[in-house]
Design a protein around this motif. Structure first.
Motif, PDB file in Angstrom:
ATOM      1  N   GLN A 124      59.583  36.091  16.983  1.00 42.25           N
ATOM      2  CA  GLN A 124      59.649  36.228  15.535  1.00 42.25           C
ATOM      3  C   GLN A 124      59.691  34.865  14.850  1.00 42.25           C
ATOM      4  O   GLN A 124      59.005  34.627  13.851  1.00 42.25           O
ATOM      5  CB  GLN A 124      60.884  37.051  15.150  1.00 42.25           C
ATOM      6  CG  GLN A 124      60.960  37.391  13.663  1.00 42.25           C
ATOM      7  CD  GLN A 124      62.188  38.202  13.339  1.00 42.25           C
ATOM      8  OE1 GLN A 124      63.193  38.162  14.058  1.00 42.25           O
ATOM      9  NE2 GLN A 124      62.123  38.957  12.251  1.00 42.25           N
ATOM     10  N   TYR A 125      60.483  33.948  15.377  1.00 41.21           N
ATOM     11  CA  TYR A 125      60.573  32.608  14.815  1.00 41.21           C
ATOM     12  C   TYR A 125      59.228  31.879  14.890  1.00 41.21           C
ATOM     13  O   TYR A 125      58.817  31.185  13.948  1.00 41.21           O
ATOM     14  CB  TYR A 125      61.648  31.799  15.551  1.00 41.21           C
ATOM     15  CG  TYR A 125      63.066  32.239  15.262  1.00 41.21           C
ATOM     16  CD1 TYR A 125      63.353  33.039  14.159  1.00 41.21           C
ATOM     17  CD2 TYR A 125      64.115  31.847  16.103  1.00 41.21           C
ATOM     18  CE1 TYR A 125      64.650  33.443  13.912  1.00 41.21           C
ATOM     19  CE2 TYR A 125      65.422  32.254  15.846  1.00 41.21           C
ATOM     20  CZ  TYR A 125      65.677  33.061  14.748  1.00 41.21           C
ATOM     21  OH  TYR A 125      66.962  33.460  14.501  1.00 41.21           O
ATOM     22  N   ILE A 126      58.594  32.033  16.049  1.00 42.01           N
ATOM     23  CA  ILE A 126      57.281  31.385  16.215  1.00 42.01           C
ATOM     24  C   ILE A 126      56.281  31.949  15.202  1.00 42.01           C
ATOM     25  O   ILE A 126      55.492  31.211  14.609  1.00 42.01           O
ATOM     26  CB  ILE A 126      56.773  31.567  17.657  1.00 42.01           C
ATOM     27  CG1 ILE A 126      57.650  30.775  18.632  1.00 42.01           C
ATOM     28  CG2 ILE A 126      55.321  31.118  17.768  1.00 42.01           C
ATOM     29  CD1 ILE A 126      57.356  31.071  20.090  1.00 42.01           C
TER      30      ILE A 126
ATOM     31  N   GLN B  64      63.291  37.591  19.423  1.00 47.88           N
ATOM     32  CA  GLN B  64      63.717  36.715  18.332  1.00 47.88           C
ATOM     33  C   GLN B  64      62.919  35.420  18.348  1.00 47.88           C
ATOM     34  O   GLN B  64      62.499  34.922  17.292  1.00 47.88           O
ATOM     35  CB  GLN B  64      65.209  36.419  18.447  1.00 47.88           C
ATOM     36  CG  GLN B  64      65.758  35.703  17.200  1.00 47.88           C
ATOM     37  CD  GLN B  64      67.261  35.532  17.265  1.00 47.88           C
ATOM     38  OE1 GLN B  64      67.834  35.374  18.344  1.00 47.88           O
ATOM     39  NE2 GLN B  64      67.915  35.572  16.113  1.00 47.88           N
ATOM     40  N   ALA B  65      62.684  34.863  19.536  1.00 45.66           N
ATOM     41  CA  ALA B  65      61.862  33.651  19.644  1.00 45.66           C
ATOM     42  C   ALA B  65      60.449  33.923  19.154  1.00 45.66           C
ATOM     43  O   ALA B  65      59.842  33.097  18.451  1.00 45.66           O
ATOM     44  CB  ALA B  65      61.859  33.159  21.085  1.00 45.66           C
TER      45      ALA B  65
ATOM     46  N   TYR C 238      56.964  33.145  12.284  1.00 48.10           N
ATOM     47  CA  TYR C 238      57.305  32.557  10.983  1.00 48.10           C
ATOM     48  C   TYR C 238      56.650  31.176  10.824  1.00 48.10           C
ATOM     49  O   TYR C 238      56.104  30.841   9.768  1.00 48.10           O
ATOM     50  CB  TYR C 238      58.824  32.411  10.844  1.00 48.10           C
ATOM     51  CG  TYR C 238      59.572  33.703  10.617  1.00 48.10           C
ATOM     52  CD1 TYR C 238      58.928  34.829  10.106  1.00 48.10           C
ATOM     53  CD2 TYR C 238      60.937  33.793  10.912  1.00 48.10           C
ATOM     54  CE1 TYR C 238      59.629  36.016   9.901  1.00 48.10           C
ATOM     55  CE2 TYR C 238      61.641  34.977  10.713  1.00 48.10           C
ATOM     56  CZ  TYR C 238      60.970  36.091  10.208  1.00 48.10           C
ATOM     57  OH  TYR C 238      61.665  37.247  10.008  1.00 48.10           O
ATOM     58  N   ILE C 239      56.743  30.381  11.911  1.00 46.81           N
ATOM     59  CA  ILE C 239      56.164  29.030  11.863  1.00 46.81           C
ATOM     60  C   ILE C 239      54.650  29.105  11.664  1.00 46.81           C
ATOM     61  O   ILE C 239      54.073  28.393  10.832  1.00 46.81           O
ATOM     62  CB  ILE C 239      56.500  28.250  13.151  1.00 46.81           C
ATOM     63  CG1 ILE C 239      58.000  28.020  13.264  1.00 46.81           C
ATOM     64  CG2 ILE C 239      55.757  26.915  13.170  1.00 46.81           C
ATOM     65  CD1 ILE C 239      58.427  27.404  14.592  1.00 46.81           C
TER      66      ILE C 239
ATOM     67  N   GLU D  14      53.332  30.723  20.759  1.00 47.82           N
ATOM     68  CA  GLU D  14      53.188  32.163  20.539  1.00 47.82           C
ATOM     69  C   GLU D  14      52.514  32.828  21.742  1.00 47.82           C
ATOM     70  O   GLU D  14      52.931  33.896  22.208  1.00 47.82           O
ATOM     71  CB  GLU D  14      52.385  32.411  19.263  1.00 47.82           C
ATOM     72  CG  GLU D  14      52.263  33.875  18.882  1.00 47.82           C
ATOM     73  CD  GLU D  14      51.462  34.054  17.608  1.00 47.82           C
ATOM     74  OE1 GLU D  14      51.741  34.997  16.862  1.00 47.82           O
ATOM     75  OE2 GLU D  14      50.551  33.213  17.362  1.00 47.82           O
TER      76      GLU D  14
END
Length: 392
Positions: free
Chosen positions: A211-213, A208-209, A215-216, A198
């Motif tokens: 956002q995914y991070i 988008q990356a 989420y994790i 992050e």
């Protein structure tokens, strides 16, 4: 012969006398009184008759050829099958030594000839009534012993089931503790590397990356909270030591300190006055009040949260009420909210693991109390629970 007895028959009596006239007289008298008499003329026949169909009473003459009454009685009392049959001697012999010998062989009574009919009948009536009561008592004792045996077997089965349940619960709690504890290390690693990613992508254009991070990271944090709550739940066990008097004012002071940041951020007001001293475990009671207050603040409406804690003494226990002005709970969910992992809202709406109220219920039950809720949607919620008073 005995099996054919009618309801009116008062008992089967075996008459033993070598004089047929005596047998006919006694048989007639006994038949008139509702007994079932059977006459035999010697000792051998008497023993055979007693074994084939056990009489309720034997009237036995002494002076008989071949086998006298004494020998007949001795053989009857030496046989396990006939030894319990009451024997009354009827004889013309009136010497004390004869009576002593008769009683020594196990005779119930000794009647001297010539006899008074009414006296003989009265004695027979008395002895048969007594024997009937003895049989009933013996049967009742057998039934009582059987009932005791059944109850003992049931108690042993229940004790075994409780032991197996306790062992199963202990193993389940140990499994939950070990599993949750072992999950923390890899989860912490995932969280750390996700946070590093992050930071690495913080200034990158790949939204988008990022956002995914995020989420994790959020999922890992929720999982850590879930594991910590699960560990707290698994640690709650019946106390090995006796509970002690606990001042609830000091409990609330600790809770207020623990939640100070949350209270300040939400501008929450907590009202309570002169709380009592109860019997319990201080750390568990802190957790109980803290979970209830934290929920009251979390599930707030637009206006600042206001929480009132009240209590009243009922016999040997205190009834606590924790009332808020929050969003309320639909009554159809009252049972569900105390079940572990049960949530009424998504994690995006309200943070939480769905274990907090299950922990509250377990703490209250470990303190011998109960917990329940009253609420309406948009009208606030009141949680009630009972705790033993210090005078209990």
């Amino acid at each position: 012969m005995k099996d054919s007895r009618t309801v009116a028959d008062k008992g089967y009596i075996l008459l033993v006398d070598d004089q047929p006239d005596n047998l006919r007289l006694l048989s007639a008298l006994l038949s008139e009184r509702g007994y079932e008499p059977r006459g035999v003329i010697n000792g051998s026949m008497a023993i055979k008759a007693a074994k084939s169909s056990q009489p309720d009473l034997i009237l036995l003459d002494i002076l008989m050829p071949e086998m006298d009454g004494y020998e007949t009685c001795e053989q009857l009392k030496s046989d396990e099958k006939t030894r319990e049959i009451p024997v009354i001697f009827i004889s013309a012999k009136d010497e004390a030594i004869d009576k002593v010998r008769a009683f020594g062989l196990g005779a119930l009574d000794y009647i001297t000839k010539p006899f008074h009919v009414d006296e003989v009948l009265a004695r027979i009536e008395n002895y048969l009534s007594l024997r009937k009561l003895q049989k009933q008592l013996k049967e009742q004792n057998i039934l009582f012993q059987q009932e005791i045996s059944i109850r003992q077997q049931a108690e042993q089965a229940l004790q075994k089931a409780n032991q197996e349940l306790a062992q199963s619960n202990a193993e389940l709690e140990q499994f939950a503790y070990v599993t949750s504890h072992d999950l923390q290390a890899p989860l912490a690693t995932i969280t750390t590397y996700a946070q590093l990613l992050e930071q690495l992508y913080e200034n990158q254009s790949d939204t988008q990356a990022n956002q995914y991070i995020q989420y994790i990271v959020n999922s890992c944090l929720r999982m850590q909270n879930l594991i910590e709550d699960l560990l707290d739940y698994s640690r709650l066990k019946p106390h090995q030591k006796r509970f002690s008097p606990i001042d609830c004012n000091s409990i609330l002071a600790t809770v207020y300190s623990n939640l100070e940041s949350t209270i300040s951020k939400n501008q929450a007001t907590i009202v309570y006055h002169n709380l009592p001293t109860v019997i319990g475990d201080s750390s568990q009671l802190v957790q109980l009040f803290q979970n209830l207050l934290d929920n009251a603040i979390k599930y707030r409406r637009e206006e600042p949260p206001r929480i009132e804690i009240s209590v009243e003494l009922r016999e040997n226990e205190y009834l606590f009420a924790v009332k808020d002005n929050g969003i309320g709970i639909d009554p159809k969910y009252f049972e569900r909210i105390f079940q572990i992992f049960q949530r009424l809202h998504t994690p995006e709406e309200y943070a939480g693991t769905g274990i907090g109220l299950a922990i509250c219920q377990k703490i209250v039950e470990l303190h011998g109390g109960r917990i329940w809720v009253e609420s309406q949607l948009k009208e606030g919620t009141t949680f009630y629970f009972t705790i033993n008073s210090a005078s209990y």
